[in-house]
Scaffold this active site. Structure first.
Site, PDB file in Angstrom:
ATOM      1  N   ASP A 160     -77.214 -24.586 -31.073  1.00  0.00           N
ATOM      2  CA  ASP A 160     -77.910 -23.295 -31.096  1.00  0.00           C
ATOM      3  C   ASP A 160     -77.389 -22.393 -32.228  1.00  0.00           C
ATOM      4  O   ASP A 160     -76.468 -22.761 -32.964  1.00  0.00           O
ATOM      5  CB  ASP A 160     -77.721 -22.639 -29.714  1.00  0.00           C
ATOM      6  CG  ASP A 160     -78.935 -21.843 -29.273  1.00  0.00           C
ATOM      7  OD1 ASP A 160     -79.756 -21.478 -30.134  1.00  0.00           O
ATOM      8  OD2 ASP A 160     -79.051 -21.572 -28.066  1.00  0.00           O
ATOM      9  N   GLU A 193     -82.318 -23.519 -34.490  1.00  0.00           N
ATOM     10  CA  GLU A 193     -82.102 -22.365 -35.356  1.00  0.00           C
ATOM     11  C   GLU A 193     -83.305 -21.420 -35.333  1.00  0.00           C
ATOM     12  O   GLU A 193     -83.321 -20.406 -36.028  1.00  0.00           O
ATOM     13  CB  GLU A 193     -81.771 -22.900 -36.769  1.00  0.00           C
ATOM     14  CG  GLU A 193     -81.415 -21.920 -37.827  1.00  0.00           C
ATOM     15  CD  GLU A 193     -82.638 -21.432 -38.578  1.00  0.00           C
ATOM     16  OE1 GLU A 193     -82.483 -20.490 -39.355  1.00  0.00           O
ATOM     17  OE2 GLU A 193     -83.748 -21.979 -38.376  1.00  0.00           O
ATOM     18  N   GLY A 195     -86.189 -21.551 -36.496  1.00  0.00           N
ATOM     19  CA  GLY A 195     -87.091 -21.478 -37.648  1.00  0.00           C
ATOM     20  C   GLY A 195     -86.788 -20.351 -38.611  1.00  0.00           C
ATOM     21  O   GLY A 195     -87.485 -20.187 -39.614  1.00  0.00           O
ATOM     22  N   ASP A 215     -87.897 -18.790 -28.402  1.00  0.00           N
ATOM     23  CA  ASP A 215     -87.998 -19.529 -27.138  1.00  0.00           C
ATOM     24  C   ASP A 215     -89.388 -19.488 -26.503  1.00  0.00           C
ATOM     25  O   ASP A 215     -90.046 -18.448 -26.458  1.00  0.00           O
ATOM     26  CB  ASP A 215     -86.999 -18.951 -26.127  1.00  0.00           C
ATOM     27  CG  ASP A 215     -85.568 -19.278 -26.519  1.00  0.00           C
ATOM     28  OD1 ASP A 215     -85.360 -19.879 -27.591  1.00  0.00           O
ATOM     29  OD2 ASP A 215     -84.662 -18.925 -25.742  1.00  0.00           O
TER      30      ASP A 215
HETATM   31  C1  GLA Z   1     -81.340 -19.943 -26.973  1.00  0.00           C
HETATM   32  C2  GLA Z   1     -82.128 -21.245 -27.174  1.00  0.00           C
HETATM   33  C3  GLA Z   1     -82.642 -21.709 -25.817  1.00  0.00           C
HETATM   34  C4  GLA Z   1     -81.476 -21.942 -24.876  1.00  0.00           C
HETATM   35  C5  GLA Z   1     -80.647 -20.675 -24.755  1.00  0.00           C
HETATM   36  C6  GLA Z   1     -79.354 -20.925 -24.000  1.00  0.00           C
HETATM   37  O1  GLA Z   1     -82.154 -18.908 -26.566  1.00  0.00           O
HETATM   38  O2  GLA Z   1     -83.178 -21.042 -28.062  1.00  0.00           O
HETATM   39  O3  GLA Z   1     -83.408 -22.900 -25.960  1.00  0.00           O
HETATM   40  O4  GLA Z   1     -80.696 -23.011 -25.357  1.00  0.00           O
HETATM   41  O5  GLA Z   1     -80.295 -20.150 -26.018  1.00  0.00           O
HETATM   42  O6  GLA Z   1     -78.563 -19.779 -23.892  1.00  0.00           O
END
Ligand code: GLA
Length: 405
Positions: A160, A193, A195, A215
């Site tokens: 992440d 990342e 994008g 997300d």
């Molecule tokens: C970010 C990622 C998610 C998930 C959360 C976990 O938001 O984009 O897919 O992994 O962190 O905290």
């Protein structure tokens, strides 16, 4: 050739090899061969969309049991991945420590358990000082963490991008990619990342897949701003819109990742989930289920295990599908397949039924060509058609077909 010219020639060859081997070009060529994993989009399950931080070893074990026995393993689902919140601290030597309350048996035992079911095991970390949920990140510990993952038997790492400050994304992801490579264990590298730094332009050869957006949420569409004003909580159609121009960058071993699926999490209707799954298949997206696969309704399992749709996703040519026509709420998307055929989605974003047509010239065939059409959700051959195929598509739904001249 006299001795002098042999010496001169040897010197020239040595110089050429020296320059070649130390050049960035050579390093890049090496890098592209770094792992031969994910030749088709990875398939599996990830804990985040359903369980977020409330994840523990019993859930992971029972999910592995379910995948091994409910038809998902046979359908191709392979990686069982624990997302954020499995880690709690570092020990006195800097090694990452799993939360003893939620993972009392330790990660090695859990990986062994998942492997005993004939599945593969994945973990999550972050390129910053802390993960998005505030657990310890890997910054400054990349090689040590990669070594630990390899010792535990990790097959997949999602990495992440929270708390990375001014870190350069290409540097950060290359560092962990090199660390994974140095372990000698084949580990799929999933870059998360969002994008921001356009990873599709540089990440081939560094990661096997890269997130292209923020997300996903369990919604048709949303675009809701986060509390801090940042953009956005996306519905799956919002994410789809952001994939439109990315198809040239995907291929075997390196995929655009529009995020893990929400199919079966309860926020959408069955036809809406069918549309979401159809598109993830057509986009050659990683098929990472994000629901509670231990207790899903039969119609959800039927979506996730539709072998005809999965075959489109796993087609060895590795082309990502793209949009070939749009008028208002109606769209046509097409994906070229290894045998020269096409998979086509007729997509109705509106709320009432509409007829949608695909003409052969939109998908790269001459219009005079007769072609067979098969419905991949009805599992039915529909016959041979000349020049075009039309179907009535209900609101918020797709018709997904395979067209074979
Ligand atoms: C970010 C990622 C998610 C998930 C959360 C976990 O938001 O984009 O897919 O992994 O962190 O905290």
């Amino acid at each position: 050739m006299n001795l002098k010219s042999i010496r001169a020639l040897s010197f020239a060859v040595a110089l050429f090899l020296g320059v070649l081997l130390s050049s960035p070009l050579w390093a890049q060529a090496q890098q592209l061969e770094r792992n031969s994993l994910a030749q088709t989009p990875p398939m599996g399950w990830n804990s985040w969309n359903k369980f977020a931080c409330k994840i523990d070893e019993d859930i992971v074990k029972s999910v592995a049991d379910a995948i091994a026995t409910n038809g998902m393993k046979e359908a191709g689902y392979q990686y069982v991945v624990i997302d954020d919140c499995w880690q709690i601290s570092r020990d006195e030597n800097g090694f990452i420590v799993a939360d003893p309350k939620t993972f009392p048996s330790g990660i090695k035992a859990l990986a062994d358990y998942v492997h005993s079911k004939g599945l593969k095991f994945g973990l999550y970390s972050d390129a910053g000082t802390k993960t998005c949920a505030g657990r310890p990140g890997s910054q400054g510990h990349e090689y040590q963490d990669a070594l630990q993952y390899a010792r535990w038997g990790v097959d997949y790492l999602k990495y992440d991008w929270c708390n990375t400050g001014t870190r350069n994304a290409e540097e950060a992801y290359s560092t962990m990619s090199n660390a994974l490579l140095a372990t000698g264990r084949p580990i799929v590298f999933s870059m998360c990342e969002w994008g921001t730094a356009k990873p599709w332009l540089w990440a081939k050869g560094i990661g096997n897949l890269w997130r292209t957006t923020g997300d996903i949420s369990d919604k048709w569409s949303s675009m809701k701003k986060w509390p801090d004003g940042g953009c956005c909580e996306y519905g799956w159609t919002d994410i789809l819109d952001l994939q439109v121009n990315l198809y040239p960058y995907a291929g075997p071993g390196h995929w655009n990742d529009p995020d893990m699926m929400e199919v079966g999490n309860g926020g959408m209707t069955v036809p809406e989930y069918r549309a979401h799954f159809s598109f993830w298949a057509l986009l050659a997206a990683p098929l990472i289920a994000g629901n509670d696969v231990r207790s899903m309704q039969p119609e959800i399992k039927e979506i996730l295990t539709n072998s005809e749709v999965i075959a489109i996703n796993q087609d060895p040519l590795g082309r990502e599908g793209h949009r070939v026509w749009k008028e208002g709420d109606l769209e046509v998307w097409s994906k070229q397949l290894n045998d020269g055929s096409r998979s086509v989605i007729l997509f109705n974003r509106g709320t009432s039924e509409n007829e949608i047509s695909v003409s052969w010239d939109q998908i790269g065939y001459p219009n005079h060509l007769p072609a067979k059409v098969r419905d991949l959700w009805a599992h039915k051959d529909l016959g041979s058609f000349d020049g075009k195929y039309s179907a009535k598509v209900p609101g918020h739904s797709v018709v997904m077909v395979k067209i074979t001249p």
